[in-house]
Enzyme design. Structure first.
Site, PDB file in Angstrom:
ATOM      1  N   ARG A 104       0.852  -1.191   0.000  1.00 62.29           N
ATOM      2  CA  ARG A 104       0.000   0.000   0.000  1.00 62.29           C
ATOM      3  C   ARG A 104       0.881   1.231   0.000  1.00 62.29           C
ATOM      4  O   ARG A 104       1.734   1.381   0.870  1.00 62.29           O
ATOM      5  CB  ARG A 104      -0.854   0.057   1.272  1.00 62.29           C
ATOM      6  CG  ARG A 104      -1.875  -0.989   1.376  1.00 62.29           C
ATOM      7  CD  ARG A 104      -2.972  -0.606   2.334  1.00 62.29           C
ATOM      8  NE  ARG A 104      -2.539  -0.151   3.644  1.00 62.29           N
ATOM      9  CZ  ARG A 104      -3.359   0.268   4.586  1.00 62.29           C
ATOM     10  NH1 ARG A 104      -4.672   0.285   4.350  1.00 62.29           N
ATOM     11  NH2 ARG A 104      -2.920   0.657   5.747  1.00 62.29           N
ATOM     12  N   THR A 108      -1.277   7.486  -0.562  1.00 61.31           N
ATOM     13  CA  THR A 108      -2.546   7.388  -1.305  1.00 61.31           C
ATOM     14  C   THR A 108      -3.364   6.158  -0.904  1.00 61.31           C
ATOM     15  O   THR A 108      -4.543   6.061  -1.236  1.00 61.31           O
ATOM     16  CB  THR A 108      -2.270   7.264  -2.816  1.00 61.31           C
ATOM     17  OG1 THR A 108      -1.520   6.045  -3.022  1.00 61.31           O
ATOM     18  CG2 THR A 108      -1.456   8.439  -3.333  1.00 61.31           C
ATOM     19  N   ASP A 200      -0.490  -3.836  12.334  1.00 61.82           N
ATOM     20  CA  ASP A 200       0.049  -4.159  11.007  1.00 61.82           C
ATOM     21  C   ASP A 200       0.319  -5.662  10.932  1.00 61.82           C
ATOM     22  O   ASP A 200       1.229  -6.171  11.601  1.00 61.82           O
ATOM     23  CB  ASP A 200       1.331  -3.358  10.766  1.00 61.82           C
ATOM     24  CG  ASP A 200       1.815  -3.525   9.335  1.00 61.82           C
ATOM     25  OD1 ASP A 200       2.063  -4.679   8.916  1.00 61.82           O
ATOM     26  OD2 ASP A 200       1.933  -2.511   8.621  1.00 61.82           O
ATOM     27  N   ASP A 203       3.920  -6.827   9.832  1.00 61.95           N
ATOM     28  CA  ASP A 203       4.927  -6.586  10.878  1.00 61.95           C
ATOM     29  C   ASP A 203       4.769  -7.574  12.029  1.00 61.95           C
ATOM     30  O   ASP A 203       5.758  -8.047  12.596  1.00 61.95           O
ATOM     31  CB  ASP A 203       4.800  -5.151  11.412  1.00 61.95           C
ATOM     32  CG  ASP A 203       5.399  -4.145  10.442  1.00 61.95           C
ATOM     33  OD1 ASP A 203       6.174  -4.556   9.552  1.00 61.95           O
ATOM     34  OD2 ASP A 203       5.082  -2.952  10.569  1.00 61.95           O
TER      35      ASP A 203
END
Ligand SMILES: O=P(O)(O)OC[C@H]1O[C@H](OP(=O)(O)OP(=O)(O)O)[C@H](O)[C@@H]1O
Ligand SMILES: O=c1cc[nH]c(=O)[nH]1
Length: 209
Positions: A104, A108, A200, A203
């Site tokens: 990603r 944006t 996340d 992660d």
């Protein structure tokens, strides 16, 4: 929300709760994801086509059922999808595997492709796309769009956590793709993270933060 399958089995919900906790170690997060993915595999493969074959038991001949058709393809959206892939492959060991590398763009939130590798004869195969998080939905939409170019028999999408925004985006772009998720969380924050979420996923699986 049509075409959304919420997998609310107690084992799935229990493991998901343990994974969400911020103090879950990388080791336990990965182990729980692996176990949870096996349970999700069980749900998403429920309607696989079957055929009758004749076999010999030690006592007599019988007609019994096996999975029909060409091998299923599990498509992992890199890199967090690989966390689901492992568990699913232990339940469906004969599945073929495809990889789509997407990240990603942090500004944006659009999906940027950096890798694409699929097995052959995709037009004869059913596909299950796996990624733990359906957030904005941009990664899932991009992955499905790319896979549709190969005209597969069917596509399903499996995640752990979805949110209303991601579901709407994926269903608007691809209403024919059923979504299997263990939870539908409240909302996205301004950085595109699911709330309350689990942080996340990449992660946490790979210990990169
Ligand atoms: O629905 P979206 O808003 O597109 O977000 C979901 C994506 O975000 C995460 O990947 P990320 O881009 O962080 O990459 P990573 O798996 O390599 O960490 C996640 O694994 C999904 O692929
Ligand atoms: O909450 C989120 C949203 C996107 N990707 C993640 O890993 N987590």
């Amino acid at each position: 929300m049509s075409n959304v399958h919420l997998v609310d089995h107690p084992l799935v919900q229990h493991k998901l709760t343990l994974m969400r906790r911020k103090d879950a170690s990388t080791n336990s997060f990965r182990r729980l994801l692996n176990e949870l993915s096996m349970l999700m595999a069980y749900e998403v493969t429920r309607d696989m086509p079957m055929q009758d074959i004749e076999i010999e038991t030690p006592l007599e001949t019988m007609t019994s059922r096996v999975i029909d058709g060409k091998k299923l393809v599990l498509v992992s959206i890199l890199r967090a999808g690989n966390g689901i892939l492992e568990g699913m492959l232990s339940v469906v060991p004969g599945a073929r595997v495809g990889h789509i590398g997407l990240y990603r763009d942090p500004k944006t939130l659009t999906a940027v492709e950096y890798y694409f590798k699929m097995p052959g004869e995709m037009q004869d195969r059913d596909i299950i796309v796996v990624d733990p998080m359906l957030a904005t939905g941009n990664s899932a939409v991009a992955a499905v769009e790319r896979l549709k170019e190969l005209a597969p028999k069917s596509i399903k999408f499996v995640c752990l956590l979805a949110c209303p925004e991601g579901i709407k985006t994926l269903q608007t772009a691809h209403p024919d793709v059923p979504i299997y998720t263990a939870a539908i969380d409240r909302e996205l924050n301004s950085h595109g993270y699911i709330l309350p979420g689990l942080g996340d996923a990449g992660d946490r699986i790979f210990g990169t933060k």
